[in-house]
Design an enzyme around this catalytic site. Structure first.
Site, short mmCIF file in Angstrom:
data_model
loop_
_atom_site.label_atom_id
_atom_site.label_comp_id
_atom_site.label_asym_id
_atom_site.label_seq_id
_atom_site.Cartn_x
_atom_site.Cartn_y
_atom_site.Cartn_z
N ASP A 9 40.31 36.28 45.56
CA ASP A 9 41.12 36.82 44.28
C ASP A 9 40.88 38.27 44.11
O ASP A 9 39.85 38.75 43.54
CB ASP A 9 40.46 35.99 43.28
CG ASP A 9 40.23 34.34 43.39
OD1 ASP A 9 40.82 33.75 42.88
OD2 ASP A 9 39.75 34.05 44.73
N GLU A 40 46.27 35.68 42.50
CA GLU A 40 46.58 35.08 41.32
C GLU A 40 46.13 35.82 40.11
O GLU A 40 46.66 35.63 39.08
CB GLU A 40 46.31 33.43 41.30
CG GLU A 40 44.78 33.55 41.22
CD GLU A 40 44.31 32.50 40.17
OE1 GLU A 40 45.21 31.87 39.75
OE2 GLU A 40 43.21 32.35 40.01
N ASN A 41 45.04 36.73 40.20
CA ASN A 41 44.49 37.37 39.14
C ASN A 41 44.84 38.97 39.29
O ASN A 41 44.32 39.60 38.45
CB ASN A 41 42.87 37.54 39.28
CG ASN A 41 42.50 36.04 38.89
OD1 ASN A 41 41.75 35.55 39.82
ND2 ASN A 41 42.79 35.23 38.01
N ASN A 68 45.89 28.97 39.76
CA ASN A 68 46.40 28.34 38.56
C ASN A 68 46.79 29.42 37.64
O ASN A 68 47.63 29.16 36.53
CB ASN A 68 45.18 27.53 37.57
CG ASN A 68 43.96 28.50 37.49
OD1 ASN A 68 43.51 28.82 38.68
ND2 ASN A 68 43.48 28.53 36.18
N HIS A 69 46.44 30.69 37.81
CA HIS A 69 47.07 31.58 36.83
C HIS A 69 48.40 32.43 37.30
O HIS A 69 48.68 33.44 36.57
CB HIS A 69 45.87 32.87 36.60
CG HIS A 69 44.86 32.45 36.05
ND1 HIS A 69 44.79 32.01 34.66
CD2 HIS A 69 43.42 32.42 36.01
CE1 HIS A 69 43.65 31.65 34.14
NE2 HIS A 69 42.79 31.93 34.99
N HIS A 157 42.50 26.51 46.09
CA HIS A 157 41.90 26.96 44.94
C HIS A 157 41.51 25.92 43.97
O HIS A 157 42.25 25.10 43.49
CB HIS A 157 43.22 27.67 44.26
CG HIS A 157 42.92 28.97 43.22
ND1 HIS A 157 42.49 29.99 43.66
CD2 HIS A 157 42.92 28.48 41.83
CE1 HIS A 157 42.35 30.81 42.34
NE2 HIS A 157 42.71 29.97 41.45
N HIS A 182 38.82 30.82 43.68
CA HIS A 182 38.98 30.40 42.04
C HIS A 182 37.70 30.87 41.29
O HIS A 182 37.74 31.30 40.26
CB HIS A 182 39.21 29.07 41.66
CG HIS A 182 39.30 28.56 40.45
ND1 HIS A 182 40.39 28.82 39.52
CD2 HIS A 182 38.27 27.63 39.90
CE1 HIS A 182 39.92 28.72 38.14
NE2 HIS A 182 39.04 27.87 38.41
N HIS A 184 35.30 32.72 42.15
CA HIS A 184 34.92 34.34 42.27
C HIS A 184 33.87 34.72 42.84
O HIS A 184 33.62 35.96 42.93
CB HIS A 184 35.30 35.05 40.74
CG HIS A 184 36.77 35.24 40.34
ND1 HIS A 184 36.90 36.13 39.53
CD2 HIS A 184 37.67 34.48 40.71
CE1 HIS A 184 38.40 35.72 39.26
NE2 HIS A 184 39.00 34.86 40.20
#
Length: 266
Positions: A9, A40-41, A68-69, A157, A182, A184
């Site tokens: 990520d 995603e982040n 999810n983000h 994820h 996810h 991290h």
């Protein structure tokens, strides 16, 4: 044989910076055939935007995975999915979301299939509660999209380590690699499973080392010390930046024979 480099990520501006600096070094040192990155982040810790993807376009990344983000900046994310067909989102969410959950491409005569799936444990309400069983989603994708001779990489994820480990064992021998994202924090269980699938529960994040999974530590500590305080999700953008990844090698039959954890700071 092939080498696949997967990077966890990318968190905010600092994550993009360390990626841009270190990825060319890793390419020169390890000579990966394919590079896959979870983004995603990437936009201020939540979501993707055309500008943030464009900022790393020169790195020639083969596929962008997410989680999810990815739709937190909804309209900008939609624009990204329309522009970049190598940006994928979890396959096991409602089909009403933009984009696809897999991406097929070829390099040097080798076919690659990258799959993005989302866990359900502790995350049932994400994507409006539309997440379906990732185990069964994998079965369906392999039947519908898999081809003989594919090298298949799965970004799962997910939150729960138990779900990730179980999924890795379920996929063993049917895909080349399962890389968890996810949470991290990189895990110490990188290994090749008995059936020839490279596995790690979490590849780790790429971004600020001294925050709390990328967020300013004072914001997180304030919430832990006073649960009634309002949490500020602000990405830490100063200090040491780290990059986490895994490098796998395959045999001629597409099975993984080696997995190596990579880490560097700037």
């Amino acid at each position: 044989m092939a080498k696949i480099l997967f990077i966890g990520d990318i968190m905010g501006k600092g994550g993009r910076k360390v990626l841009s600096e270190v990825l060319p070094q890793w390419k020169e040192k390890y000579s990966p055939d394919v590079v896959i990155v979870n983004v995603e982040n990437m936009a201020h810790g939540k979501g993707v935007t055309p500008n943030t993807i464009e900022s790393i376009a020169s790195l020639n990344i083969d596929c962008y995975t997410s989680g999810n983000h990815v739709f937190d900046k909804e309209e900008l994310a939609k624009e990204c999915f329309e522009k970049y067909n190598n940006l994928i989102r979890p396959s096991n969410i409602a089909s009403t979301y933009p984009g696809h959950g897999y991406y097929r491409f070829a390099k040097k005569g080798q076919q690659y299939l990258t799959i993005n799936l989302h866990g359900t444990v502790f995350l049932e309400k994400e994507f409006g509660g539309t997440i379906t069983n990732p185990f069964l989603a994998l079965d369906k994708l392999l039947i519908e999209q898999g081809q003989k001779g594919d090298i298949i990489i799965v970004d799962l994820h997910a939150d729960a380590t138990s779900e990730k480990v179980a999924f890795g064992l379920y996929a063993d021998g049917r895909v080349t690699g399962v890389f968890g994202t996810h949470t991290h924090v990189p895990t110490a269980d990188a290994r090749v499973l008995p059936g020839g699938t490279a596995y790690i529960t979490d590849a780790g994040m790429t971004g600020p080392r001294d925050g709390v999974i990328g967020v300013k530590k004072e914001n997180v500590l304030a919430k832990f010390l006073d649960p009634d305080s309002k949490f500020k999700n602000e990405v830490m953008e100063e200090g040491v930046m780290m990059i986490n990844g895994v490098l796998i090698e395959t045999s001629v039959d597409g099975k993984a024979v080696k997995i190596e954890k990579l880490y560097q700071e700037i």
